[in-house]
Design a protein around this motif. Structure first.
Motif, PDB file in Angstrom:
ATOM      1  N   CYS A 463     -44.707  56.954  35.489  1.00 53.82           N
ATOM      2  CA  CYS A 463     -43.993  58.236  35.581  1.00 53.82           C
ATOM      3  C   CYS A 463     -43.844  58.883  34.206  1.00 53.82           C
ATOM      4  N   ASN A 466     -47.393  60.159  33.133  1.00 48.01           N
ATOM      5  CA  ASN A 466     -47.736  61.399  33.821  1.00 48.01           C
ATOM      6  C   ASN A 466     -47.016  62.583  33.194  1.00 48.01           C
ATOM      7  N   CYS A 469     -48.729  63.499  29.852  1.00 44.78           N
ATOM      8  CA  CYS A 469     -50.028  64.163  30.009  1.00 44.78           C
ATOM      9  C   CYS A 469     -49.875  65.576  30.558  1.00 44.78           C
ATOM     10  N   HIS A 506     -56.461  57.891  35.960  1.00 45.15           N
ATOM     11  CA  HIS A 506     -55.436  58.760  36.536  1.00 45.15           C
ATOM     12  C   HIS A 506     -55.439  60.178  35.982  1.00 45.15           C
ATOM     13  N   HIS A 507     -55.963  60.372  34.781  1.00 41.70           N
ATOM     14  CA  HIS A 507     -56.050  61.708  34.177  1.00 41.70           C
ATOM     15  C   HIS A 507     -57.426  61.862  33.533  1.00 41.70           C
TER      16      HIS A 507
END
Length: 515
Positions: A463, A466, A469, A506-507
């Motif tokens: 969390c 995220n 980013c 994830h990114h």
């Protein structure tokens, strides 16, 4: 090619650049900021982490600069009490260096140059009766105690950029300004953005450009005024070392060197001591600066002259170096060059403001002066405002900057620990310092460790990653571990590899192409 229009194009994502962008957009101007690397990737994350008046500048009769910095000191404490906190300094007196009466007089002036509401005044101290004394060599019997403040320098840059973006500014990281050309009293700037190995060109049509590139400012000046001799800057390299904590108290030390320089030893990240800085002329490449062996030895030797515990280069766990671009005032010695800033505005063939010099303590005042200078040319009548609005996360008990926000911060940490009992106290404390009230944007929707998305590295959950980013311009493990969280000091060497792999999954738009 993308084309964009704005009132102000700020080139440079260090503390001065983001401060100017924030001030400008808050006055109703449209703003684009470009930075060729990550925000705070250079000098603005390589400081001594201090918000201070600059006690030693009194020796050079820089009373105006010291007063300006002292006024900003408490103003910044109120703006960002999560990132800036009071810090007391122990200054030992050593026979043969600056006389005792001179130190006492300097501290008296330091206390009187600006009003203090949050920081204590100076006092003399006997080390036989003070907690800092047992760590010093026995012949050091007396000295002084005075107050300044500590800052998370890189995060101060980030929150200024974040606030500017939330007010409408466009923040472009990893975006270089390659060329500028005037046209009908405006500028056309050619930018190149590099993300995930892919490049794109951006053309910005700007009414005014601000050159806030720090050590590169004179070089960039040549794009605007190719026929004029660029500003003479003295590049002064400052390096720091980090070792295991040398003392078990919360005071910092300020040591005099026989050559006239001073060095700070500061409690850092709970487990370490930060030692710096050096002060030497530099003429090499500006990218990938590193400390030299001579600088490391210089800092170790000075500590060994004061502390009972001796250190050597082998004890250095981490180091960093930066270059301060100081305006050449003709001083023969690097340590005596003025740390004040200069703003040079030119309106022909189009408005451009060059920012030279400065220090992190006076960045907000510099930005205010910059906007006061360019606003008339942009038909902007809005007044200065940044002293009256907290930076993101700083609204601990009030949305306006206040002494109460500073005084309530320890209680705020306690409340966060109570609200998120499933997270280690050390992690909550770190996050409260890093994000202030924005911690609730990261953790507010979580009910247990599982809902935080999993622990990617010790103390670092999905969390938070995220959030960094999506909201804080993070693009790589280095950005996250060394500038936004400082966890790189605490984690194993393979942590960057692990985190970059997670980012790739994830990114993927942000992760480095090497992953």
């Amino acid at each position: 090619m993308r084309q964009q229009h704005c009132d102000v194009l700020v080139i440079g994502g260090g503390i001065n650049g983001v401060g100017i962008a924030r001030d400008a957009v808050g006055r109703g101007l449209s703003v684009i900021l470009c930075e060729k690397d990550d925000l705070a990737a250079h000098t603005s994350s390589a400081s001594s982490k201090l918000i201070h008046g600059g006690l030693r500048y009194l020796e050079y009769y820089e009373f105006g600069l010291v007063r300006k910095a002292l006024l900003e000191r408490e103003a910044l404490l109120r703006l960002a009490p999560h990132l800036i906190s009071p810090l007391s300094f122990v200054m030992p007196y050593v026979s043969g260096l600056r006389p005792y009466f001179l130190l006492r007089a300097g501290l008296f002036i330091y206390d009187q140059l600006a009003k203090r509401e949050l920081l204590a005044g100076s006092q003399s101290v006997r080390f036989s009766k003070h907690i800092s004394g047992p760590y010093l060599k026995q012949h050091i019997q007396r000295g002084f105690l005075y107050s300044d403040a500590w800052v998370d320098d890189a995060r101060l840059v980030i929150v200024n950029a974040l606030d500017a973006q939330e007010r409408g500014a466009t923040i472009l990281t990893h975006t270089r300004c390659d060329a500028v050309q005037s046209h009908d009293g405006r500028w056309r700037a050619q930018l190149s953005q590099h993300v995930q190995g892919v490049s794109q060109s951006i053309e910005v049509n700007a009414a005014c450009i601000v050159n806030a590139t720090g050590a590169w400012a004179a070089q960039l000046q040549g794009l605007f005024e190719p026929k004029e001799k660029p500003k003479q800057l003295r590049l002064i390299k400052g390096s720091h070392i980090i070792v295991k904590r040398l003392f078990a108290h919360e005071h910092a030390y300020i040591f005099q060197h026989p050559d006239g320089r001073i060095v700070f030893v500061i409690p850092y990240e709970n487990e370490f001591s930060l030692i710096g800085t050096t002060d030497f002329e530099y003429q090499g490449e500006l990218e990938n600066l590193t400390i030299s062996s001579d600088e490391t030895a210089y800092l170790c030797n000075l500590c060994n002259a004061y502390f009972q515990q001796q250190i050597s280069p082998a004890d250095v766990l981490h180091s960093y170096a930066g270059v301060r671009p100081l305006v050449d005032d003709g001083s023969a010695d690097a340590k005596s060059i003025t740390r004040d800033y200069q703003l040079e505005f030119i309106d022909d063939p189009a408005p451009v403001l060059h920012v030279f010099g400065g220090k992190i303590t006076t960045y907000r005042r510099l930005a205010e002066d910059a906007l006061n200078m360019i606003a008339p040319y942009l038909h902007c009548e809005a007044k200065a405002w940044t002293k009256d609005v907290c930076l993101p996360g700083g609204d601990i008990s009030s949305p306006q900057p206040s002494n109460q926000n500073v005084r309530e911060f320890p209680r705020f940490i306690q409340q966060c620990c109570e609200r998120y009992p499933w997270i280690a106290v050390s992690t909550v404390t770190r996050m409260a310092h890093a994000y202030g009230t924005r911690i609730h944007q990261i953790l507010g929707g979580c009910k247990d460790a599982k809902s935080m998305g999993g622990q990617v590295l010790p103390g670092l959950f999905a969390c938070e990653l995220n959030y960094l980013c999506i909201n804080e311009f993070a693009r790589s493990a280095e950005d996250i571990l060394w500038r936004r969280t400082k966890l790189g000091l605490h984690l194993s060497r393979d942590s960057e590899e692990v985190l970059n792999a997670w980012l790739a999954q994830h990114h993927p738009l942000f992760a480095p192409p090497s992953v």
